[in-house]
Enzyme design. Structure first.
Site, PDB file in Angstrom:
ATOM      1  N   HIS A  44      48.688  43.169   3.324  1.00  0.00           N
ATOM      2  CA  HIS A  44      48.892  44.323   2.446  1.00  0.00           C
ATOM      3  C   HIS A  44      49.633  43.966   1.150  1.00  0.00           C
ATOM      4  CE1 HIS A  44      49.024  48.814   2.237  1.00  0.00           C
ATOM      5  NE2 HIS A  44      49.954  48.542   1.342  1.00  0.00           N
TER       6      HIS A  44
ATOM      7  N   HIS B 236      41.159  45.943  -2.278  1.00  0.00           N
ATOM      8  CA  HIS B 236      39.780  46.067  -1.803  1.00  0.00           C
ATOM      9  C   HIS B 236      38.838  46.277  -2.979  1.00  0.00           C
ATOM     10  CE1 HIS B 236      41.035  50.278  -2.284  1.00  0.00           C
ATOM     11  NE2 HIS B 236      39.752  50.592  -2.397  1.00  0.00           N
TER      12      HIS B 236
HETATM   13 ZN   LIG Z   1      47.292  47.599   4.226  1.00  0.00          ZN
END
Ligand SMILES: [Zn+2]
Ligand SMILES: [Zn+2]
Ligand SMILES: [Zn+2]
Length: 333
Positions: free
Chosen positions: A113, A166
């Site tokens: 993350h 992403h």
């Molecule tokens: Zn994440």
């Protein structure tokens, strides 16, 4: 005196402010910082919280939808278009319509993350590019689709709703107008000159070097002559190539290197800006041609599009591309 400049590929005019050129520090906006608050469905260990995966790299014996991946592709949980059904093209008098058929997928670039694409190691970026390629090639087998667009929204200001890094892919049953205009204009140029307009542009830009930001063996990053946005950058293969998805491994390795370099330059000069990038490649069924040259368009989110732009299609760009190229070229990495 401001300048009106015309983009030779799209025919679009822009207004470039040359006298009060804005420098990187003149743009007020928030940097993209990863906060990591709250639940994230893209994080390692939360694989069951996304729709079932379509593709994953890096697994070493672990089953689908479990940890152990490096890049993972899943259907978008809230897709813009639906994958099931027929197009059912219809006319309603003078109006045209069809069912909202398409594929909408998410490419999760890393299980971590805290990492941004700029900070991902080069091999990781290369895997992301491979995932783009593999998904594009797969979706092109679906006869309903005419175009597959890859894009990335980085940061809330650029439209990202989840901060975990992403990209997205949308397969469309029509060729988008923006793409059609570029392809058709490049085809007309080719008909007249028997040369690719992008190849000509790259040759000229490399010769003058005013708008070149960086290059490596196979790719060049440059500020286009008539950019819509401050610090808009294009990344192009130096030798002619009409489709992103039709290349071999060394091409993606090379692209990963220059993409990382460019993202680090943008982070350094613009203090970690929100940005969008898109990949423009040839439409499905016309992949191999001499006139269209695939490329990535990168747009840091520094200004807002307002009434004049909506009303005219002209963009007002407060930073000449020669200036933005110089800032990015001279970035301390
Ligand atoms: Zn994440
Ligand atoms: Zn070309
Ligand atoms: Zn384009």
């Amino acid at each position: 005196m401001p300048e009106l400049r015309k983009d030779p590929i799209t025919g679009r005019w822009v207004i470039i402010s040359t006298d009060r050129a804005k420098r990187p520090t003149d743009f007020s906006r928030d940097s993209v910082d990863i906060k990591g608050n709250g639940f994230c469905p893209f994080c390692y260990g939360n694989e069951s919280k996304t729709p079932p995966e379509i593709l994953a790299y890096g697994r070493n014996g672990s089953g689908p939808n479990t940890p152990g991946w490096s890049v993972r592709v899943v259907p978008n949980k809230f897709p813009a278009l639906g994958i099931e059904g027929e197009l059912d093209r219809q006319g309603e008098g003078l109006f045209d319509k069809m069912n909202g058929i398409g594929a909408h997928e998410v490419i999760i670039e890393t299980p971590d993350h805290r990492i941004t694409l700029a900070n991902l190691h080069e091999k990781g970026i290369e895997e992301v590019l491979w995932a783009y390629r593999e998904r594009m090639n797969d979706l092109k087998n679906d006869r309903r689709f005419r175009y597959v667009l890859i894009f990335k929204n980085h940061g809330e200001a650029a439209g990202a709703s989840l901060e975990h890094t992403h990209s997205q892919l949308i397969a469309l049953p029509i060729v988008p107008k923006r793409v059609r205009e570029e392809v058709d204009s490049a085809a007309r140029y080719f008909q007249e000159k028997e040369r690719c307009i992008f190849c000509d542009m790259i040759r000229q830009e490399l010769a003058t070097a005013d708008r070149i930001i960086a290059e490596n063996e196979r790719f060049v990053a440059l500020a286009p002559y008539a950019p819509r946005f401050p610090f808009e950058t294009w990344l192009l293969p130096k030798s002619h190539s009409s489709a992103f998805e039709n290349n071999d491994a060394p091409v993606y390795a090379n692209l990963a290197g220059l993409l990382k370099d460019l993202l680090l330059r943008l982070d350094a000069v613009l203090n970690r800006p929100a940005y969008n990038y898109i990949i423009h490649t040839s439409p499905v069924g016309e992949e191999i041609n001499e006139h269209y040259h695939w490329h990535i368009e990168m747009m840091p989110k520094l200004t807002k599009v307002a009434g004049f732009e909506w009303g005219t299609g002209f963009y007002i760009n407060p930073t000449p591309p020669e200036e933005s190229a110089r800032f990015l070229r001279e970035a301390q990495l």
